[in-house]
Design a protein around this motif. Structure first.
Motif, PDB file in Angstrom:
ATOM      1  N   GLN A 182       0.820  -1.213   0.000  1.00 45.96           N
ATOM      2  CA  GLN A 182       0.000   0.000   0.000  1.00 45.96           C
ATOM      3  C   GLN A 182       0.852   1.260   0.000  1.00 45.96           C
ATOM      4  OE1 GLN A 182      -3.018   0.084   2.992  1.00 45.96           O
ATOM      5  NE2 GLN A 182      -3.885   1.997   2.309  1.00 45.96           N
ATOM      6  N   ALA A 183       1.982   1.234   0.707  1.00 51.71           N
ATOM      7  CA  ALA A 183       2.758   2.460   0.906  1.00 51.71           C
ATOM      8  C   ALA A 183       3.911   2.624  -0.068  1.00 51.71           C
ATOM      9  CB  ALA A 183       3.304   2.495   2.343  1.00 51.71           C
ATOM     10  N   ASN A 184       4.354   1.537  -0.679  1.00 47.13           N
ATOM     11  CA  ASN A 184       5.601   1.588  -1.437  1.00 47.13           C
ATOM     12  C   ASN A 184       5.354   1.174  -2.886  1.00 47.13           C
ATOM     13  OD1 ASN A 184       8.215   0.745  -2.544  1.00 47.13           O
ATOM     14  ND2 ASN A 184       8.980   1.100  -0.474  1.00 47.13           N
ATOM     15  N   ASN A 525      14.000  14.152   6.529  1.00 46.08           N
ATOM     16  CA  ASN A 525      12.816  14.980   6.755  1.00 46.08           C
ATOM     17  C   ASN A 525      11.596  14.190   6.292  1.00 46.08           C
ATOM     18  OD1 ASN A 525      10.729  16.898   6.707  1.00 46.08           O
ATOM     19  ND2 ASN A 525      12.145  18.578   6.241  1.00 46.08           N
ATOM     20  N   GLY A 526      10.976  13.478   7.232  1.00 42.30           N
ATOM     21  CA  GLY A 526       9.881  12.588   6.888  1.00 42.30           C
ATOM     22  C   GLY A 526       8.659  13.297   6.350  1.00 42.30           C
ATOM     23  N   LEU A 527       8.310  14.448   6.936  1.00 48.24           N
ATOM     24  CA  LEU A 527       7.129  15.176   6.471  1.00 48.24           C
ATOM     25  C   LEU A 527       7.316  15.653   5.037  1.00 48.24           C
ATOM     26  CD1 LEU A 527       6.218  17.294   9.641  1.00 48.24           C
ATOM     27  CD2 LEU A 527       4.978  15.328   8.711  1.00 48.24           C
ATOM     28  N   GLN A 528       8.502  16.130   4.735  1.00 46.86           N
ATOM     29  CA  GLN A 528       8.782  16.615   3.386  1.00 46.86           C
ATOM     30  C   GLN A 528       8.769  15.471   2.373  1.00 46.86           C
ATOM     31  OE1 GLN A 528      12.747  18.305   1.443  1.00 46.86           O
ATOM     32  NE2 GLN A 528      12.010  19.659   3.056  1.00 46.86           N
ATOM     33  N   GLU A 529       9.368  14.346   2.756  1.00 44.15           N
ATOM     34  CA  GLU A 529       9.428  13.204   1.836  1.00 44.15           C
ATOM     35  C   GLU A 529       8.042  12.620   1.591  1.00 44.15           C
ATOM     36  OE1 GLU A 529       9.962   9.037   0.527  1.00 44.15           O
ATOM     37  OE2 GLU A 529       9.074   9.744   2.392  1.00 44.15           O
ATOM     38  N   GLU A 530       7.251  12.491   2.656  1.00 41.81           N
ATOM     39  CA  GLU A 530       5.929  11.885   2.518  1.00 41.81           C
ATOM     40  C   GLU A 530       4.896  12.843   1.935  1.00 41.81           C
ATOM     41  OE1 GLU A 530       4.811  10.364   6.311  1.00 41.81           O
ATOM     42  OE2 GLU A 530       6.480   8.926   6.407  1.00 41.81           O
ATOM     43  N   PRO A 535       4.539  11.908  -3.184  1.00 39.67           N
ATOM     44  CA  PRO A 535       3.371  12.103  -4.058  1.00 39.67           C
ATOM     45  C   PRO A 535       3.754  12.526  -5.471  1.00 39.67           C
ATOM     46  CG  PRO A 535       2.960  13.065  -1.910  1.00 39.67           C
ATOM     47  CD  PRO A 535       4.403  12.661  -1.922  1.00 39.67           C
ATOM     48  N   TYR A 536       4.776  13.391  -5.587  1.00 39.54           N
ATOM     49  CA  TYR A 536       5.184  13.807  -6.929  1.00 39.54           C
ATOM     50  C   TYR A 536       5.844  12.649  -7.679  1.00 39.54           C
ATOM     51  CZ  TYR A 536       7.250  16.374 -10.774  1.00 39.54           C
ATOM     52  OH  TYR A 536       7.594  16.801 -12.025  1.00 39.54           O
ATOM     53  N   TYR A 537       6.659  11.877  -6.971  1.00 33.02           N
ATOM     54  CA  TYR A 537       7.313  10.710  -7.574  1.00 33.02           C
ATOM     55  C   TYR A 537       6.267   9.736  -8.118  1.00 33.02           C
ATOM     56  CZ  TYR A 537      10.380   6.536  -7.689  1.00 33.02           C
ATOM     57  OH  TYR A 537      11.087   5.411  -8.060  1.00 33.02           O
ATOM     58  N   ASP A 538       5.232   9.477  -7.319  1.00 30.30           N
ATOM     59  CA  ASP A 538       4.174   8.561  -7.755  1.00 30.30           C
ATOM     60  C   ASP A 538       3.389   9.134  -8.935  1.00 30.30           C
ATOM     61  OD1 ASP A 538       4.927   6.807  -5.785  1.00 30.30           O
ATOM     62  OD2 ASP A 538       3.386   7.441  -4.356  1.00 30.30           O
ATOM     63  N   SER A 574      14.861  21.858   6.459  1.00 32.15           N
ATOM     64  CA  SER A 574      13.934  21.739   7.584  1.00 32.15           C
ATOM     65  C   SER A 574      12.474  21.963   7.231  1.00 32.15           C
ATOM     66  CB  SER A 574      14.332  22.737   8.680  1.00 32.15           C
ATOM     67  OG  SER A 574      14.256  24.077   8.182  1.00 32.15           O
ATOM     68  N   ASN A 575      12.182  22.529   6.068  1.00 38.33           N
ATOM     69  CA  ASN A 575      10.789  22.831   5.741  1.00 38.33           C
ATOM     70  C   ASN A 575       9.943  21.563   5.758  1.00 38.33           C
ATOM     71  OD1 ASN A 575       8.349  23.417   4.030  1.00 38.33           O
ATOM     72  ND2 ASN A 575       9.337  25.425   3.929  1.00 38.33           N
ATOM     73  N   PRO A 576       8.821  21.557   6.472  1.00 34.65           N
ATOM     74  CA  PRO A 576       8.022  20.334   6.574  1.00 34.65           C
ATOM     75  C   PRO A 576       7.166  20.042   5.343  1.00 34.65           C
ATOM     76  CG  PRO A 576       6.988  22.093   7.815  1.00 34.65           C
ATOM     77  CD  PRO A 576       8.297  22.639   7.328  1.00 34.65           C
ATOM     78  N   LEU A 577       7.014  21.002   4.443  1.00 33.10           N
ATOM     79  CA  LEU A 577       6.145  20.805   3.286  1.00 33.10           C
ATOM     80  C   LEU A 577       6.927  20.517   2.017  1.00 33.10           C
ATOM     81  CD1 LEU A 577       3.492  23.600   3.946  1.00 33.10           C
ATOM     82  CD2 LEU A 577       3.336  21.157   4.462  1.00 33.10           C
ATOM     83  N   ALA A 578       7.789  21.429   1.629  1.00 31.72           N
ATOM     84  CA  ALA A 578       8.568  21.263   0.402  1.00 31.72           C
ATOM     85  C   ALA A 578       9.880  22.004   0.563  1.00 31.72           C
ATOM     86  CB  ALA A 578       7.797  21.787  -0.806  1.00 31.72           C
TER      87      ALA A 578
END
Length: 683
Positions: A182-184, A525-530, A535-538, A574-578
């Motif tokens: 589901q996640a990967n 940075n988990g928030l940035q990656e997730e 989402p962009y990679y997918d 450090s940015n949590p979004l992008a």
């Protein structure tokens, strides 16, 4: 082989004795020439040139018994060829044929299922290369190639297993497998190819498929260990970039329309084709077509006769000779791989389903053609079959200079970096000339860097596997131990020189070799990656799939470097979004290739160009090493304002570059298109 002023030509003994060309029924039917080769026992083996673009000879008698049986089951009239109708009929009636051609699918419903019929229709067209029937050897070669694309690879298998084993305890539970699917996307694509897996917990069909895979591997156990996993998947699709398989140039026949190709005015262009090792046939026995009321048609027949005798894999034309190639297309005399240098004014539309490279300089003083018109012409060809190789000026720097100067009519860029032969090879690529060109960009990198990049991986999932945290706390930087394999590979990417001198000459390579890496820190940075990168990679994978392009990590993703002032680097990390946003990562100078975030292929460019900001008091500097989701790039343009040209309507290009020959600058327009992976401190 006889040499003449027109170049090397292959002649049979009958031809050399004045008896004329040998013809067979297959030739008269348009199926290609048969050639006879004596063997030691005095008999002969029949060989046949494979479809246009193969660049090699295939031996009919290489068919094994199983494949020969399959072919004869399909060929109901026994004439040695397979038609589309015969293939469709065989799939409906013969389960043996269906098991090979449509494994796992119900072929009995072929005529009532549009999706399956379209799949078979496209498959036959790919094998036939425009012909109505295919030979046994071509049919067999298609499936032999498909089978060869799976390889045994224990290290890749281990990496995939580790992605699923979330808690790292050496065993995979059913819950872990469901969660990973589901996640990967990498896990899902391998375990359930072609199925949508992001809603596995809401879709009984997908859930049952995952459950079935687990049961098949576990054989009744509650946990799967690596030995179980490896034994079940004995052969897996390799997640590394495609092997750099070149065209067999020695067995590739290139037919060149002489007028305009530059053997006199631009001899280096001709020399590059010859030095590349192709079998070359020059057609000089035709006049200069650029005279008033020139009758093209009679000479097209003459060119066709020479082509029929030579049986080329690729036809090339340039400048004024382009009118002949356009005429060959229009008359249907040639519908095979083609390279047209300079857009001749008569070229207004490309033939369908023909692999074509159109090369044009932005400063062409003979046939000046706006980029928009060139893009329109290329769009008239079939999707993924055509490439516009365009070389234009960059925008203007504050100093009034261009960072790169585009090609003029003679197209100087074609005679460096193996460019013209690469374009010839691109027309022969079964995945399309554009994909081939992107793959060839990796060949510009040094071998040490290539090996290091492949170890690091080309997907966010592979990078995150090395994290020592979930990336959710305030600490976003983790030290990479100096003696670790990870440190050594990041350093190799940073220090290895490209194979060819870069276009932007600053300090010498010897000076760069003296640079010392003081530390490497991993960005977590988990928030940035997730929330941004994944989402962009997918979505990038989906948009390429919608265009009929198979997503390839290392081709549609790449490693690059970015420098900025210390406060901007801190914001990116450090940015949590992008991480990459216009205010935090804009270019220091004017947007010479259009708006977006600029990255450099080589860290030396970032350092020498002063893009790392002012050195720290101790003289150290820092830059980011990033994984880019570049997708399908186009040549940049200062007029690009965040929206790139259409590639396959409604899909646009995903990024832009400074050169289609050997990109050294990559411009990313989407915040999720770049993942900051490592912060490198050096002096």
């Amino acid at each position: 082989v006889r040499m003449s002023s027109a170049g090397p030509t292959l002649m049979s003994r009958a031809q050399s004795d004045g008896m004329g060309p040998l013809m067979t029924k297959a030739q008269s039917d348009g199926m290609g020439p048969l050639m006879m080769k004596a063997v030691s026992d005095g008999s002969t083996v029949t060989t046949v040139r494979s479809g246009y673009g193969s660049g090699s000879l295939k031996v009919v008698d290489e068919l094994d018994d199983e494949m020969r049986d399959i072919c004869t089951r399909i060929d109901t009239d026994g004439n040695g060829f397979i038609s589309k109708l015969e293939l469709v009929a065989a799939l409906q009636r013969d389960p043996v044929v269906a098991a090979l051609v449509l494994p796992g699918k119900d072929s009995s419903q072929l005529m009532s299922c549009e999706e399956t019929f379209d799949e078979i229709d496209a498959m036959f067209d790919q094998i036939a290369c425009g012909k109505q029937r295919v030979k046994y050897c071509h049919f067999a070669e298609h499936f032999r190639k498909a089978a060869s694309e799976t390889v045994s690879n224990t290290s890749e298998m281990r990496a995939l297993y580790d992605l699923i084993d979330a808690d790292g305890n050496g065993g995979i539970s059913k819950l872990e497998l469901l969660a990973a699917v589901q996640a990967n996307t990498e896990v899902a694509a391998f375990l359930l190819p072609g199925m949508k897996s992001n809603h596995v917990m809401n879709c009984e069909k997908t859930f049952d498929a995952v459950n079935g895979v687990f049961q098949a591997i576990a054989s009744g156990k509650r946990r799967i260990d690596f030995a179980d996993f490896e034994a079940y998947f004995k052969k897996v699709t390799c997640f590394a970039p495609r092997p750099r398989l070149g065209v067999d140039r020695a067995n590739t026949r290139v037919f060149i329309i002489g007028p305009g190709f530059g053997q006199q005015l631009n001899p280096r262009q001709s020399a590059m084709i010859i030095q590349a090792g192709y079998q070359v046939k020059w057609c000089f026995s035709i006049p200069n077509p650029e005279v008033p009321n020139f009758p093209v048609q009679p000479y097209l027949d003459h060119i066709k006769a020479e082509m029929d005798a030579f049986q080329p894999d690729v036809v090339c034309a340039a400048s004024k000779g382009g009118v002949y190639l356009v005429g060959l297309w229009q008359m249907g005399y040639w519908r095979g791989p083609s390279v047209l240098i300079n857009a001749h004014p008569t070229c207004k539309q490309l033939p369908e389903d023909v692999p074509i490279v159109l090369a044009q300089g932005g400063n062409d003083e003979v046939y000046p053609t706006p980029r928009a018109e060139l893009e329109r012409i290329v769009a008239t060809g079939s999707p993924n079959r055509c490439l516009l190789y365009y070389v234009a000026n960059s925008g203007v720097m504050p100093s009034g200079q261009h960072t790169r100067v585009g090609d003029f009519h003679n197209m100087e860029s074609l005679v460096s970096r193996d460019m013209l032969p690469r374009l010839v090879d691109a027309t022969l690529c079964p995945d399309g000339p554009e994909v081939h060109l992107l793959r060839s960009w990796r060949d510009r990198l040094g071998e040490g860097r290539l090996a290091a990049e492949e170890w690091l991986g080309y997907s966010p999932e592979r990078l995150r596997k090395r994290w020592v945290s979930r990336g959710m706390d305030e600490q976003k930087l983790r030290e990479v131990p100096r003696g670790s394999e990870e440190f050594q590979n990041v350093a190799a990417v940073f220090k290895t020189a490209p194979k060819e001198p870069p276009a932007y000459l600053m300090t010498t390579q010897a000076m760069w070799d003296r640079v010392t890496i003081l530390s490497i820190q991993r960005v977590e940075n988990g928030l940035q990656e997730e929330g941004s990168t994944k989402p962009y990679y997918d979505s990038l994978r989906r948009t390429l799939d919608d265009q009929g392009v198979e997503f390839e990590p290392g081709t549609h993703t790449c490693w690059a470097f970015h420098g900025a002032q210390p406060d901007a680097i801190e914001s990116i990390i450090s940015n949590p979004l992008a991480g990459f946003q216009p205010l935090a990562s804009g270019t220091r100078n004017s947007n010479v290739w259009g708006s977006g975030t600029y990255f450099a292929r080589d860290p030396k460019y970032v350092a020498d160009g002063g893009f790392c900001g002012q050195p720290a008091p101790d003289g150290t500097r820092r830059m980011l090493m990033c994984l880019l989701m570049s997708g399908m790039p186009c040549l940049g343009d200062p007029l690009h304002k965040g929206v790139l040209p259409i590639r396959n309507k409604p899909h646009r290009y995903n990024s832009s570059v400074d050169s289609l020959s050997s990109p050294e600058i990559i411009v990313v327009q989407h915040p999720g298109g770049a993942l900051p992976a490592y912060l490198i401190t050096f002096a």
